[in-house]
Design an enzyme around this catalytic site. Structure first.
Site, mmCIF file in Angstrom:
data_model
loop_
_atom_site.group_PDB
_atom_site.id
_atom_site.type_symbol
_atom_site.label_atom_id
_atom_site.label_comp_id
_atom_site.label_asym_id
_atom_site.label_seq_id
_atom_site.Cartn_x
_atom_site.Cartn_y
_atom_site.Cartn_z
ATOM 1 N N LYS A 173 11.014 -9.594 -3.831
ATOM 2 C CA LYS A 173 12.386 -9.431 -4.164
ATOM 3 C C LYS A 173 13.391 -8.925 -4.258
ATOM 4 O O LYS A 173 13.984 -8.044 -3.496
ATOM 5 C CB LYS A 173 12.502 -10.831 -5.626
ATOM 6 N N ASP A 227 16.286 -15.808 -4.528
ATOM 7 C CA ASP A 227 16.016 -16.031 -6.262
ATOM 8 C C ASP A 227 16.150 -17.051 -6.499
ATOM 9 O O ASP A 227 16.106 -17.984 -5.912
ATOM 10 C CB ASP A 227 17.678 -15.295 -6.869
#
Length: 217
Positions: free
Chosen positions: A121, A139
């Site tokens: 991420k 997220d």
């Protein structure tokens, strides 16, 4: 609505609400963004933005940061949480950038993922926001909303990322992941909407009666 119809409506509505979504973490270059994103793990962007001015006054480039100790870094970033791990990661990744990349942050997803404290991420955020390479960082906000909007099964963030990339045009990814985050914070937060009250949820599912139980990543 079919899934493709929901996706088209969501994309259009988010572009109307957030035509030019700003990058939420304060930074001046790929390195300061990389450090800020690393610090944001399990911490709010607002808190990170309060901490980074002092950190970047100490050192705002890998050459200088590599000369600092993890303890020096930790004293500054303590409010972000997980400071023992994060301070070591910032110090070591700075050393690696100097040793392997001449002090430059590599514009390569796989190379970024090899750096200490940098997962998929974080690497995706840097690729998207620092280098403009299409990426779809997922997220907790995006993972939650994608489930509420029926865009993914929500079994994992990896699955959510894969599903969203299939649904939305590649050229929309970089803005869209930010647009979803801003929408989630403003209109569809974890503890209030539950898929029942915000504009997008009620438009996509006008007959929904029960709260959506979000599968955690």
């Amino acid at each position: 609505m079919l899934k493709k119809e929901r996706a088209a409506y969501i994309l259009q509505r988010l572009q109307e609400l957030y035509p030019e979504p700003p990058i939420p973490l304060d930074h001046k270059d790929p390195y300061t963004l990389l450090v800020a994103v690393l610090l944001s793990a399990q911490c709010t962007d607002e808190r990170v933005n309060q901490v980074t001015p002092a950190l970047f006054e100490l050192a705002d480039n890998p050459f200088d940061m590599a000369t600092k100790t993890a303890d020096e870094i930790r004293e500054i970033i303590r409010p972000c949480g997980l400071s023992p791990q994060k301070s070591k990661a910032v110090q070591r990744l700075s050393e690696i950038l100097v040793e392997k990349y001449n002090g430059e942050v590599p514009a390569d997803l796989e190379a970024l993922e090899t750096l200490p404290g940098v997962g998929h991420k974080t690497a995706s955020v840097v690729m998207s926001q620092a280098f403009g390479v299409p990426a779809f960082p997922v997220d907790t906000h995006i993972h939650r909303l994608a489930q509420r909007w029926g865009l993914t099964s929500g079994k994992s963030v990896t699955q959510t990322e894969r599903d969203l990339k299939k649904l939305f045009p590649r050229e929309s990814w970089n803005a869209l992941h930010l647009q979803i985050i801003y929408y989630g914070r403003e209109y569809c937060p974890a503890r209030s909407c539950h898929g029942l009250t915000c504009e997008i949820c009620t438009t996509c599912y006008p007959n929904r009666k029960k709260p959506v139980v979000t599968l955690k990543a």
